[in-house]
Design an enzyme around this catalytic site. Structure first.
Site, PDB file in Angstrom:
ATOM      1  N   ASN A 111      -2.662 -20.418 -29.919  1.00 23.36           N
ATOM      2  CA  ASN A 111      -3.795 -20.131 -29.033  1.00 23.36           C
ATOM      3  C   ASN A 111      -3.904 -21.133 -27.885  1.00 23.36           C
ATOM      4  O   ASN A 111      -4.100 -20.752 -26.732  1.00 23.36           O
ATOM      5  CB  ASN A 111      -5.098 -20.086 -29.832  1.00 23.36           C
ATOM      6  CG  ASN A 111      -5.098 -18.953 -30.849  1.00 23.36           C
ATOM      7  OD1 ASN A 111      -4.213 -18.088 -30.805  1.00 23.36           O
ATOM      8  ND2 ASN A 111      -6.053 -18.953 -31.756  1.00 23.36           N
ATOM      9  N   THR A 156     -13.546  -1.676  18.574  1.00 20.79           N
ATOM     10  CA  THR A 156     -14.494  -1.507  17.472  1.00 20.79           C
ATOM     11  C   THR A 156     -14.492  -0.010  17.194  1.00 20.79           C
ATOM     12  O   THR A 156     -14.314   0.780  18.132  1.00 20.79           O
ATOM     13  CB  THR A 156     -15.926  -1.984  17.838  1.00 20.79           C
ATOM     14  OG1 THR A 156     -16.383  -1.220  18.950  1.00 20.79           O
ATOM     15  CG2 THR A 156     -15.948  -3.474  18.192  1.00 20.79           C
ATOM     16  N   HIS A 157     -14.631   0.378  15.966  1.00 19.40           N
ATOM     17  CA  HIS A 157     -14.530   1.798  15.571  1.00 19.40           C
ATOM     18  C   HIS A 157     -13.185   2.386  15.985  1.00 19.40           C
ATOM     19  O   HIS A 157     -13.069   3.597  16.150  1.00 19.40           O
ATOM     20  CB  HIS A 157     -15.661   2.634  16.176  1.00 19.40           C
ATOM     21  CG  HIS A 157     -17.021   2.005  16.066  1.00 19.40           C
ATOM     22  ND1 HIS A 157     -17.861   2.248  15.000  1.00 19.40           N
ATOM     23  CD2 HIS A 157     -17.647   1.105  16.851  1.00 19.40           C
ATOM     24  CE1 HIS A 157     -18.977   1.541  15.161  1.00 19.40           C
ATOM     25  NE2 HIS A 157     -18.869   0.819  16.276  1.00 19.40           N
ATOM     26  N   SER A 278      14.892   8.750   8.557  1.00 22.61           N
ATOM     27  CA  SER A 278      14.569   9.915   7.740  1.00 22.61           C
ATOM     28  C   SER A 278      15.860  10.646   7.397  1.00 22.61           C
ATOM     29  O   SER A 278      16.807  10.654   8.183  1.00 22.61           O
ATOM     30  CB  SER A 278      13.639  10.849   8.513  1.00 22.61           C
ATOM     31  OG  SER A 278      13.741  12.173   8.020  1.00 22.61           O
ATOM     32  N   LYS A 284      13.539   9.632  13.617  1.00 25.96           N
ATOM     33  CA  LYS A 284      12.512   8.802  12.973  1.00 25.96           C
ATOM     34  C   LYS A 284      12.884   7.329  12.854  1.00 25.96           C
ATOM     35  O   LYS A 284      14.027   6.959  12.635  1.00 25.96           O
ATOM     36  CB  LYS A 284      12.235   9.330  11.563  1.00 25.96           C
ATOM     37  CG  LYS A 284      11.558  10.676  11.564  1.00 25.96           C
ATOM     38  CD  LYS A 284      10.098  10.565  11.908  1.00 25.96           C
ATOM     39  CE  LYS A 284       9.285  10.564  10.629  1.00 25.96           C
ATOM     40  NZ  LYS A 284       7.873  10.442  10.920  1.00 25.96           N
ATOM     41  N   ASN A 286      10.618   4.639  10.757  1.00 28.63           N
ATOM     42  CA  ASN A 286       9.351   4.527  10.032  1.00 28.63           C
ATOM     43  C   ASN A 286       9.070   3.094   9.584  1.00 28.63           C
ATOM     44  O   ASN A 286       9.978   2.389   9.160  1.00 28.63           O
ATOM     45  CB  ASN A 286       9.391   5.439   8.788  1.00 28.63           C
ATOM     46  CG  ASN A 286       9.502   6.908   9.166  1.00 28.63           C
ATOM     47  OD1 ASN A 286       8.951   7.344  10.174  1.00 28.63           O
ATOM     48  ND2 ASN A 286      10.238   7.656   8.357  1.00 28.63           N
ATOM     49  N   GLU A 291       3.952  -0.106   5.398  1.00 31.50           N
ATOM     50  CA  GLU A 291       3.209   0.827   4.545  1.00 31.50           C
ATOM     51  C   GLU A 291       3.166   0.339   3.094  1.00 31.50           C
ATOM     52  O   GLU A 291       2.148   0.454   2.410  1.00 31.50           O
ATOM     53  CB  GLU A 291       3.852   2.214   4.605  1.00 31.50           C
ATOM     54  CG  GLU A 291       3.765   2.849   5.981  1.00 31.50           C
ATOM     55  CD  GLU A 291       4.656   4.075   6.083  1.00 31.50           C
ATOM     56  OE1 GLU A 291       4.171   5.173   5.804  1.00 31.50           O
ATOM     57  OE2 GLU A 291       5.838   3.924   6.431  1.00 31.50           O
ATOM     58  N   LYS A 326      -1.105 -11.150 -19.329  1.00 35.80           N
ATOM     59  CA  LYS A 326       0.082 -11.598 -18.588  1.00 35.80           C
ATOM     60  C   LYS A 326       0.658 -10.548 -17.652  1.00 35.80           C
ATOM     61  O   LYS A 326       0.948 -10.843 -16.486  1.00 35.80           O
ATOM     62  CB  LYS A 326       1.155 -12.067 -19.569  1.00 35.80           C
ATOM     63  CG  LYS A 326       0.770 -13.350 -20.268  1.00 35.80           C
ATOM     64  CD  LYS A 326       1.625 -13.634 -21.475  1.00 35.80           C
ATOM     65  CE  LYS A 326       0.870 -14.476 -22.478  1.00 35.80           C
ATOM     66  NZ  LYS A 326      -0.289 -13.756 -23.112  1.00 35.80           N
TER      67      LYS A 326
HETATM   68  N1  ARG Z   1       1.586 -13.933 -27.824  1.00 32.79           N
HETATM   69  C1  ARG Z   1       0.236 -14.368 -27.944  1.00 32.79           C
HETATM   70  C2  ARG Z   1      -0.504 -14.173 -26.612  1.00 32.79           C
HETATM   71  O1  ARG Z   1       0.120 -13.979 -25.657  1.00 32.79           O
HETATM   72  C3  ARG Z   1       0.176 -15.791 -28.333  1.00 32.79           C
HETATM   73  C4  ARG Z   1      -1.063 -16.190 -29.033  1.00 32.79           C
HETATM   74  C5  ARG Z   1      -1.140 -15.558 -30.368  1.00 32.79           C
HETATM   75  N2  ARG Z   1      -2.162 -16.117 -31.166  1.00 32.79           N
HETATM   76  C6  ARG Z   1      -2.598 -15.504 -32.240  1.00 32.79           C
HETATM   77  N3  ARG Z   1      -3.541 -16.063 -32.919  1.00 32.79           N
HETATM   78  N4  ARG Z   1      -2.150 -14.339 -32.607  1.00 32.79           N
HETATM   79  O2  ARG Z   1      -1.713 -14.201 -26.549  1.00 32.79           O
END
Ligand code: ARG
Length: 459
Positions: A111, A156-157, A278, A284, A286, A291, A326
């Protein structure tokens, strides 16, 4: 020993579906460098605190070194059965150095480990992004320097409003990107506390030195509350918020490039390097890169929203939901960094058409405000009345099919008899721009000082 790290409590293997939903090595392998760095600092601290022996510490550090080499060489075995990056590293360490590997996790939990790794990753992403923002600002300033006298319509606009210079317009984005960089810097200050040593959630009974690991890993100090340390992801949310705002700025500039590139505007050209053709329409060219930068803002906001919704309502401290922090963060920074680099390339590449921009700068009665201001200054008319007279002048010009500088003096005098030929001095777009000398205004000298200020900052 069972299959998993927690084999003691378990007699059966996880269901395949359990493994499928639980596994994170596919994406958290991007934390490998941070994980090794954190483990090195932790091992060194455990040795200094006398929690592990010097021999074990030396073996662990040696093993981590080997793992680092394996990762660099691309030979490290990332294995799904070990779930995440943390357990993959520990499992490999055991293969390399034997049972001493099991001492590395003393006074640590995944953790605080993941909170640390992820924080370091986000911190680095903020630093990379800041450097890329600087590069983009440099490209904008360089382009602006070449166009301090280049007239362009200010809108503007998206309707002609008042003439400005192209440099002034570009420098507006330099200001925006400067604030983006300062948002990353602010986020970094709050982010820069080390969660390592919070352990699972309550701290550790071992005599650990959190100050020492914090310092070794480049943090200003350790976090002050162990529950908060493992439960919070607001450092990532804040970075994603800054990233999203930055992406919105990029998207607006991208949209302007798309508009400027149309044959109808024809304000800028992009070379073959930043355009595509294109498959069917041979004429074209582009602005796909612009974009796509415009579209990436959607991804960024999506990432911020995703993480915000994952976090809302989570009770303290760690829940596995947080593993879902993540992917949106990685994706957001990947998209932002690519956008920043592509935009830097486009800005350097774009070639303004001075004549077309200057012609457009004077079109659409864009100096009507200058006419009204002249009436106020020279004849002492109240602005409201001057506005009315000017409106009538525009109407007359429309009837005659001319622009304001082309309006005969007799027609102007029919609206206000005291008008003299001197009024024509303010009706050209160049004169309008030159007159706007107030601080931050579009007059070339003002824009030059904006440019010089930024050149100093960016140097
Ligand atoms: N892979 C887990 C994560 O990204 C790591 C932490 C996991 N901790 C646990 N008590 N299961 O959060």
């Amino acid at each position: 020993r069972g299959q998993a790290m927690w084999g003691g409590r378990f007699s059966d293997r996880p269901d395949e579906l359990m493994q499928a939903i639980n596994v994170s090595i596919g994406f958290d392998r991007r934390l490998a460098t941070q994980d090794l760095e954190g483990s090195r600092a932790h091992a060194a601290m455990l040795r200094k605190a006398g929690v592990i022996s010097s021999e074990d510490a030396a073996a662990i550090l040696q093993g981590l070194e080997t793992i680092g080499q394996e990762m660099a060489a691309g030979t490290f075995p990332f294995r799904e059965e070990f779930e995440d990056i943390h357990m993959n590293v520990e499992a490999r360490l055991r293969e390399l150095i034997g049972p001493a590997a099991g001492r590395l996790h003393t006074a640590r939990s995944r953790n605080d480990q993941v909170a640390l790794d992820f924080r370091m990753w986000v911190r680095e992403a903020c630093d990379r992004t800041t450097a890329q923002l600087k590069a983009l600002q440099g490209a904008l300033v360089a382009k602006a320097e070449a166009h301090v006298e280049t007239l362009t319509p200010g809108f503007t606009h998206l309707q002609p409003a008042q003439p400005v210079t192209f440099a002034h317009h570009l420098m507006a984005y330099v200001e925006m990107f400067g604030r983006d960089a300062s948002r990353f810097a602010d986020a970094r200050v709050r982010m820069n506390e080390s969660p390592l040593g919070a352990a699972a959630l309550a701290g550790s009974p071992f005599p650990i030195d959190r100050q020492m690991t914090a310092e070794a890993l480049g943090f200003d100090r350790p976090t002050a509350n162990s529950l908060d340390s493992v439960a919070d992801r607001d450092f990532a949310l804040e970075a994603l918020a800054a990233a999203t705002i930055c992406a919105i700025h990029l998207s607006r500039l991208a949209e302007e490039i798309v508009i400027w590139m149309t044959p109808q505007f024809g304000f800028v050209r992009l070379s073959d390097a930043f355009t595509t053709g294109s498959s069917i329409m041979p004429q074209k060219k582009n602005p796909d890169a612009a974009e796509l930068v415009r579209a990436k803002a959607g991804r960024l906001l999506g990432s911020f929203t995703q993480l915000a919704v994952v976090m809302k309502g989570l009770p303290l401290a760690y829940s596995k939901d947080m593993q879902e922090d993540k992917v949106p963060t990685f994706e957001a920074f990947d998209a932002l960094e690519l956008s920043l680099r592509a935009m830097t390339g486009m800005v350097a590449d774009l070639e303004p058409d001075r004549e077309r921009m200057a012609a457009a700068a004077g079109a659409g009665y864009s100096t009507a405000t200058d006419l009204a201001d002249w009436l106020v200054r020279e004849l002492g008319l109240p602005f409201r009345e001057a506005h009315h007279v000017t409106g009538a002048a525009v109407k007359r010009a429309e009837q005659l099919g001319c622009d304001l500088p082309g309006l005969p003096l007799a027609d102007l005098q029919a609206l206000e008899p005291r008008i003299t030929a001197g009024i024509y001095d303010v009706l050209a777009p160049g004169a309008s721009v030159a007159s706007r000398k107030s601080y931050g205004g579009t007059a070339p000298d003002q824009v030059r000082s904006q440019i010089n200020r930024w050149k100093d900052i960016l140097a």
